[in-house]
Design a protein around this motif. Structure first.
Motif, mmCIF file in Angstrom:
data_model
loop_
_atom_site.group_PDB
_atom_site.id
_atom_site.type_symbol
_atom_site.label_atom_id
_atom_site.label_comp_id
_atom_site.label_asym_id
_atom_site.label_seq_id
_atom_site.Cartn_x
_atom_site.Cartn_y
_atom_site.Cartn_z
ATOM 1 N N THR A 152 25.971 13.776 5.796
ATOM 2 C CA THR A 152 25.336 13.169 4.707
ATOM 3 C C THR A 152 25.109 11.781 4.439
ATOM 4 O OG1 THR A 152 27.219 14.293 3.496
ATOM 5 C CG2 THR A 152 26.143 13.007 2.168
ATOM 6 N N VAL A 153 25.745 10.856 5.233
ATOM 7 C CA VAL A 153 25.418 9.331 5.088
ATOM 8 C C VAL A 153 24.111 9.849 6.072
ATOM 9 C CG1 VAL A 153 25.532 7.362 6.455
ATOM 10 C CG2 VAL A 153 27.484 8.468 5.477
ATOM 11 N N ARG A 154 23.736 10.252 7.486
ATOM 12 C CA ARG A 154 22.041 10.312 7.948
ATOM 13 C C ARG A 154 20.811 10.513 6.854
ATOM 14 N NH1 ARG A 154 24.838 12.523 12.322
ATOM 15 N NH2 ARG A 154 24.061 15.070 11.947
ATOM 16 N N ASP A 155 21.128 11.818 5.897
ATOM 17 C CA ASP A 155 20.766 12.244 4.918
ATOM 18 C C ASP A 155 20.005 11.293 3.848
ATOM 19 O OD1 ASP A 155 20.826 14.582 6.055
ATOM 20 O OD2 ASP A 155 22.385 15.768 4.280
ATOM 21 N N VAL A 156 20.651 10.091 3.986
ATOM 22 C CA VAL A 156 20.309 9.530 3.165
ATOM 23 C C VAL A 156 19.488 8.423 3.610
ATOM 24 C CG1 VAL A 156 20.846 7.309 1.252
ATOM 25 C CG2 VAL A 156 22.854 9.739 1.147
ATOM 26 N N LEU A 157 19.940 7.657 4.327
ATOM 27 C CA LEU A 157 19.974 6.785 5.033
ATOM 28 C C LEU A 157 18.571 7.256 6.122
ATOM 29 C CD1 LEU A 157 22.494 4.849 6.898
ATOM 30 C CD2 LEU A 157 21.873 4.878 5.153
ATOM 31 N N GLY A 158 18.063 8.189 6.273
ATOM 32 C CA GLY A 158 16.852 9.028 6.421
ATOM 33 C C GLY A 158 15.817 9.235 5.944
ATOM 34 N N ARG A 159 16.673 9.628 4.590
ATOM 35 C CA ARG A 159 15.500 9.018 3.513
ATOM 36 C C ARG A 159 14.514 7.913 3.333
ATOM 37 N NH1 ARG A 159 15.651 14.279 -0.063
ATOM 38 N NH2 ARG A 159 16.616 15.914 0.903
ATOM 39 N N SER A 160 15.632 6.604 3.277
ATOM 40 C CA SER A 160 15.367 5.672 2.624
ATOM 41 C C SER A 160 14.364 5.483 3.796
ATOM 42 C CB SER A 160 16.146 4.042 2.741
ATOM 43 O OG SER A 160 17.126 5.334 1.349
ATOM 44 N N ALA A 161 14.686 5.413 4.526
ATOM 45 C CA ALA A 161 13.640 4.807 6.323
ATOM 46 C C ALA A 161 12.457 5.171 5.462
ATOM 47 C CB ALA A 161 14.360 5.528 7.389
ATOM 48 N N GLU A 162 12.247 6.967 5.760
ATOM 49 C CA GLU A 162 11.085 7.535 5.432
ATOM 50 C C GLU A 162 9.915 6.832 4.824
ATOM 51 O OE1 GLU A 162 11.452 11.399 4.602
ATOM 52 O OE2 GLU A 162 12.324 11.357 6.114
ATOM 53 N N ALA A 163 11.141 5.859 3.332
ATOM 54 C CA ALA A 163 9.490 5.080 2.454
ATOM 55 C C ALA A 163 9.865 3.535 2.964
ATOM 56 C CB ALA A 163 10.770 4.964 1.444
#
Length: 241
Positions: free
Chosen positions: A36-47
């Motif tokens: 779940t944390v990876r999903d959130v951080l991955g989306r943030s990194a994409e921005a």
């Protein structure tokens, strides 16, 4: 490794819950799956402009030496174990850097974004972010041909457990889940409640509220632990879901 094997490994990594990471302090009694944390951080990194996100791992910043020999099952969290210690966390992120921005500027922005997403957005305590540049790119790789909405999370398992029903009444709870076992697991040590949180709600705040609500509904003296195992992202009305 063949293309099929690589795809299978990527899917397995995405679906595996990973470690259990502490939300807030040790006294919170709240945890969240690494996936779940990876999903959130991955989306943030994409921005972050100029960043092509790669692998993400989150674990204890100061691991207990006794935990370094944990089994593969614990590492994957397959049995609901593999919980990281209750101290601060280390985020390890690899990424490709697209030409056009100075690398120090890019890494500092990415580090700040990941820390904000982890601490402010989720409720983790982060000691450090370790970044690794795996590729220097002239241009960003092509994205998907059409924007795709994230797949909806699994539906909540049917339950008439009074503690699960109490948790479902908490604002920010999108459902109870059974990733690690039954939504409500009772043992000699107390009760563990597993929930999905609505994307946009802060998992730590929701977990605190769930813990308080379930503690009030449980027999007096029951120790309550809350695990956040999923975020339910909004799905576009154009997706046909």
């Amino acid at each position: 490794m063949t293309t099929a094997e690589g795809w299978t490994a990527a899917v397995r990594d995405r679906l595996a819950p990973g470690r259990l990471l502490p939300l807030g302090t040790a006294a919170e009694g709240a945890w969240i799956t690494e996936r779940t944390v990876r999903d959130v951080l991955g989306r943030s990194a994409e921005a972050v402009r100029g960043v092509v996100p790669g692998a993400l791992r989150i674990g204890p910043a100061y691991p207990d030496p006794a935990s370094e020999t944990q089994s593969e099952a614990e590492e994957s969290g397959a049995a609901g174990t593999g919980a990281a210690g209750t101290g601060a966390l280390l985020v390890r992120a690899s990424f490709g850097a697209v030409a056009g921005r100075p690398l120090p500027e890019l890494t500092e922005e990415l580090r700040a974004v990941l820390i904000a997403a982890a601490e402010d957005g989720i409720g983790l305590v982060v000691a450090a972010v370790d970044l690794r540049v795996t590729a220097l790119l002239d241009t960003a790789p092509p994205g998907p041909a059409e924007p795709t909405a994230p797949p909806p999370g699994p539906t909540s398992p049917a339950t008439d457990d009074p503690l699960a029903l109490a948790a479902l009444g908490v604002t920010g709870v999108a459902g109870v889940t059974d990733t690690l076992g039954p939504p409500v697991r009772r043992s000699a040590d107390g009760v563990r409640v597993e929930v999905a949180v609505t994307a946009g709600a802060r998992p730590l705040d929701v977990a605190r509220a769930v813990r308080a609500t379930v503690t009030a509904a449980a027999p007096e003296g029951t120790a309550v632990t809350v695990v956040v195992s999923d975020l339910r992202w909004a799905v576009s009305s154009d997706s046909g879901v």
